[in-house]
Design an enzyme around this catalytic site. Structure first.
Site, mmCIF file in Angstrom:
data_model
loop_
_atom_site.group_PDB
_atom_site.id
_atom_site.type_symbol
_atom_site.label_atom_id
_atom_site.label_comp_id
_atom_site.label_asym_id
_atom_site.label_seq_id
_atom_site.Cartn_x
_atom_site.Cartn_y
_atom_site.Cartn_z
ATOM 1 C CG HIS A 9 -2.048 0.909 1.271
ATOM 2 N ND1 HIS A 9 -2.413 1.733 0.240
ATOM 3 C CD2 HIS A 9 -2.891 1.215 2.300
ATOM 4 C CE1 HIS A 9 -3.434 2.499 0.605
ATOM 5 N NE2 HIS A 9 -3.747 2.216 1.850
ATOM 6 C CG HIS B 80 -4.537 0.677 -8.340
ATOM 7 N ND1 HIS B 80 -5.893 0.609 -8.081
ATOM 8 C CD2 HIS B 80 -4.023 1.584 -7.481
ATOM 9 C CE1 HIS B 80 -6.188 1.462 -7.125
ATOM 10 N NE2 HIS B 80 -5.089 2.071 -6.738
ATOM 11 C CG ASP C 192 2.635 4.546 -3.886
ATOM 12 O OD1 ASP C 192 1.900 3.586 -3.621
ATOM 13 O OD2 ASP C 192 2.526 5.660 -3.332
HETATM 14 C C1 SDX Z 1 -1.540 2.199 -3.342
HETATM 15 O O1 SDX Z 1 -6.221 0.682 -3.328
HETATM 16 C C2 SDX Z 1 -5.775 1.900 -3.541
HETATM 17 O O2 SDX Z 1 -6.465 2.754 -3.993
HETATM 18 C C3 SDX Z 1 -4.328 2.142 -3.083
HETATM 19 C C4 SDX Z 1 -3.708 3.462 -3.515
HETATM 20 C C5 SDX Z 1 -4.353 4.629 -2.812
HETATM 21 O O3 SDX Z 1 -4.293 5.749 -3.333
HETATM 22 O O4 SDX Z 1 -4.808 4.424 -1.645
HETATM 23 O O5 SDX Z 1 -3.835 3.621 -4.908
HETATM 24 C C6 SDX Z 1 -2.233 3.499 -3.153
HETATM 25 O O6 SDX Z 1 -1.464 1.439 -2.414
HETATM 26 C C7 SDX Z 1 -1.028 1.837 -4.703
HETATM 27 C C8 SDX Z 1 -0.421 0.395 -4.754
HETATM 28 C C9 SDX Z 1 1.039 0.454 -4.283
HETATM 29 N N1 SDX Z 1 1.548 -0.895 -4.154
HETATM 30 C C10 SDX Z 1 2.558 -1.365 -4.983
HETATM 31 O O7 SDX Z 1 3.056 -0.720 -5.898
HETATM 32 C C11 SDX Z 1 3.044 -2.755 -4.622
HETATM 33 C C12 SDX Z 1 3.134 -3.628 -5.887
HETATM 34 N N2 SDX Z 1 1.766 -3.840 -6.364
HETATM 35 C C13 SDX Z 1 1.147 -5.126 -6.082
HETATM 36 O O8 SDX Z 1 1.407 -5.552 -4.772
HETATM 37 C C14 SDX Z 1 -0.341 -5.152 -6.496
HETATM 38 O O9 SDX Z 1 -0.404 -4.691 -7.782
HETATM 39 C C15 SDX Z 1 -1.372 -4.419 -5.667
HETATM 40 C C16 SDX Z 1 -1.269 -4.726 -4.229
HETATM 41 C C17 SDX Z 1 -1.267 -2.950 -5.874
HETATM 42 C C18 SDX Z 1 -2.750 -4.891 -6.185
HETATM 43 O O10 SDX Z 1 -2.913 -6.190 -5.784
HETATM 44 P P1 SDX Z 1 -4.080 -7.117 -6.420
HETATM 45 O O11 SDX Z 1 -5.189 -6.295 -6.954
HETATM 46 O O12 SDX Z 1 -4.381 -8.170 -5.411
HETATM 47 O O13 SDX Z 1 -3.381 -7.749 -7.697
HETATM 48 P P2 SDX Z 1 -2.654 -9.152 -7.699
HETATM 49 O O14 SDX Z 1 -1.573 -9.155 -6.668
HETATM 50 O O15 SDX Z 1 -3.691 -10.218 -7.645
HETATM 51 O O16 SDX Z 1 -1.945 -9.139 -9.141
HETATM 52 C C19 SDX Z 1 -2.602 -9.641 -10.293
HETATM 53 C C20 SDX Z 1 -1.490 -10.206 -11.149
HETATM 54 C C21 SDX Z 1 -0.627 -11.241 -10.404
HETATM 55 O O17 SDX Z 1 -0.122 -12.147 -11.360
HETATM 56 P P3 SDX Z 1 -0.458 -13.746 -11.127
HETATM 57 O O18 SDX Z 1 0.190 -14.095 -9.796
HETATM 58 O O19 SDX Z 1 -1.964 -13.835 -11.104
HETATM 59 O O20 SDX Z 1 0.198 -14.425 -12.313
HETATM 60 O O21 SDX Z 1 -0.572 -9.172 -11.555
HETATM 61 C C22 SDX Z 1 0.723 -9.437 -11.008
HETATM 62 C C23 SDX Z 1 0.534 -10.438 -9.874
HETATM 63 O O22 SDX Z 1 1.708 -11.224 -9.733
HETATM 64 N N3 SDX Z 1 1.215 -8.177 -10.432
HETATM 65 C C24 SDX Z 1 2.500 -7.841 -10.394
HETATM 66 C C25 SDX Z 1 2.512 -6.588 -9.751
HETATM 67 N N4 SDX Z 1 1.264 -6.224 -9.421
HETATM 68 C C26 SDX Z 1 0.459 -7.224 -9.840
HETATM 69 N N5 SDX Z 1 3.614 -8.464 -10.824
HETATM 70 C C27 SDX Z 1 4.773 -7.800 -10.602
HETATM 71 N N6 SDX Z 1 4.870 -6.603 -9.984
HETATM 72 C C28 SDX Z 1 3.764 -5.978 -9.549
HETATM 73 N N7 SDX Z 1 3.846 -4.800 -8.926
#
Ligand code: SDX
Length: 382
Positions: free
Chosen positions: A222, A268, A319
């Site tokens: 997050h 996201h 971010d």
């Molecule tokens: C914020 O919710 C909000 O509004 C939050 C926010 C706000 O203003 O409050 O926007 C602020 O928190 C932004 C997010 C910051 N976090 C990151 O940058 C951390 C990296 N991102 C991931 O952890 C992820 O993308 C999330 C947590 C942001 C979203 O998680 P989801 O919706 O549960 O997505 P997921 O993990 O199920 O991913 C779907 C697929 C997966 O592939 P598979 O395992 O299904 O093959 O996409 C891949 C993930 O592996 N993936 C990524 C990735 N993000 C998703 N692969 C590599 N790097 C990434 N960053």
């Protein structure tokens, strides 16, 4: 009111868990109380946006003047708070410092236990000033440097940057910092805001709800992602290393499918075609680089962004550009997520007040997947 159980969705993905008039996040727009984020970012200061979120309307000149006066009146911490902060080990993570400071502020706020709307509006404004003050205070304390007091004529963003770095920011840096606070202020039912609403739904007080929200925002999935993204840029080093760095990470993830490494600042839960805020902030960071000479961070970020789009169709979130914008401003990396708190306190307080106004305790169901029913055996037989 039906209490039938909805189907389980991991992470509540796609589940509508409530209603709000504070903000609206869709694939094609991000609005705070009806105003598009690009419009607010271009045509309002953070204090105007904060007034919009807390008081539901953009202020006129006289309302803005009074609002700024009330927030700035709170921009000094009670000695009881600074005594505790001064006793903390300098290695304390700044997000933990803020979590503790907000908790202590609740003891000394005259309305700490008062959940009336007028009391909560006042607490929202005080927390807005106090959290910025605490962020600057800790940043200076980490370097054994004297506290910097805010300039009553400057914007909140300009003051926050000056209170952290101890230097008078350039006009552009001050404007970009203030703009990042606009972009970070509100985002509907993200994890930290939903945490705040859940705590408020039990009718616990605002300081309890904000303390919980800070705990939620700290996580690298997050708010902690802006710090993790900058560490990522530093480990890549230069734009020529990006492709190899990505290929090595992909090879690691292929060899370790249960222990995948994420690329921080990407992805996201809601935005699948890009985070509206990221493009705005990247352009501001590029403008900054004309002053700082650090355009290599944006070149590196752009290269990795292209690879992530081409190979995984995953877009950056806000971010990602925040990392290189804050680095160019000379802000210590552990302060990046606290800056997020300095902004999101406005969205959190708006949601907390909204939850109190139309409350039902938040208590979702669960599917039991544990051991089937069984009887206790006497200890001699266990
Ligand atoms: C914020 O919710 C909000 O509004 C939050 C926010 C706000 O203003 O409050 O926007 C602020 O928190 C932004 C997010 C910051 N976090 C990151 O940058 C951390 C990296 N991102 C991931 O952890 C992820 O993308 C999330 C947590 C942001 C979203 O998680 P989801 O919706 O549960 O997505 P997921 O993990 O199920 O991913 C779907 C697929 C997966 O592939 P598979 O395992 O299904 O093959 O996409 C891949 C993930 O592996 N993936 C990524 C990735 N993000 C998703 N692969 C590599 N790097 C990434 N960053």
């Amino acid at each position: 009111m039906s209490d039938t159980k909805a189907k389980f969705e991991a992470g509540l993905a796609g589940v509508v868990a409530g209603q709000t008039a504070v903000g609206e996040v869709t694939q094609t727009s991000l609005r705070y109380r009806g105003y598009e984020i690009a419009d607010l970012a271009a045509n309002s200061t953070f204090e105007e946006t904060a007034h919009l979120l807390i008081h539901c309307e953009l202020p006129n000149a006289s309302q803005l003047k009074d609002f700024r006066h009330r927030v700035q009146a709170a921009m000094n911490l009670p000695k009881q708070v600074t005594d505790v902060v001064d006793a903390m080990p300098k290695s304390t993570p700044p997000m933990d410092v803020l979590r503790t400071v907000v908790s202590i502020l609740g003891h000394y706020d005259p309305d700490g236990q008062n959940n009336a709307k007028s009391a909560n509006l006042g607490k929202s404004e005080r927390l807005l000033g106090q959290i910025a003050c605490a962020t600057g205070y800790w940043c200076r304390r980490m370097g054994n440097l004297p506290e910097v007091k805010p300039d009553p004529n400057a914007t909140h963003g300009f003051n926050l940057l000056a209170m952290m770095t101890g230097k008078k920011p350039s006009e552009l840096a001050g404007r970009v910092m203030d703009g990042t606070l606009v972009l970070y202020a509100e985002h509907e039912f993200n994890a930290s805001t939903f945490t705040a609403r859940t705590i408020a739904s039990t009718l616990a007080d605002m300081h309890s709800a904000v303390t919980g929200a800070i705990g939620a925002l700290k996580g690298p999935l997050h708010g902690g992602a802006n710090e993790a993204a900058m560490h990522q840029f530093l480990s890549i080093g230069k734009v020529d290393n990006v492709d190899n760095w990505f290929n090595e990470l992909e090879a690691h993830n292929k060899a370790n499918p249960t222990n995948k490494r994420l690329i921080m600042g990407f992805g996201h839960r809601v935005y699948k075609n890009g985070d509206h805020r990221a493009a705005i902030l990247r352009d501001w960071s590029l403008q900054l680089s004309k002053e700082t000479g650090q355009k290599h961070w944006i070149d590196m970020a752009d290269r990795l962004q292209k690879i992530m789009l081409d190979k995984k169709n995953i877009h950056p979130n806000t971010d990602y550009p925040a990392a290189h914008a804050y680095y160019q401003m000379g802000i210590p990396i552990p302060l990046y997520t606290p800056i997020f708190v300095c902004s999101r306190i406005t969205g959190w307080c708006a949601h907390i007040i909204e939850q109190y106004e139309n409350n039902r305790i938040i208590r979702p169901g669960s599917d039991y997947i544990g051991v089937p029913a069984r009887d206790v055996q006497p200890i001699s037989k266990r």
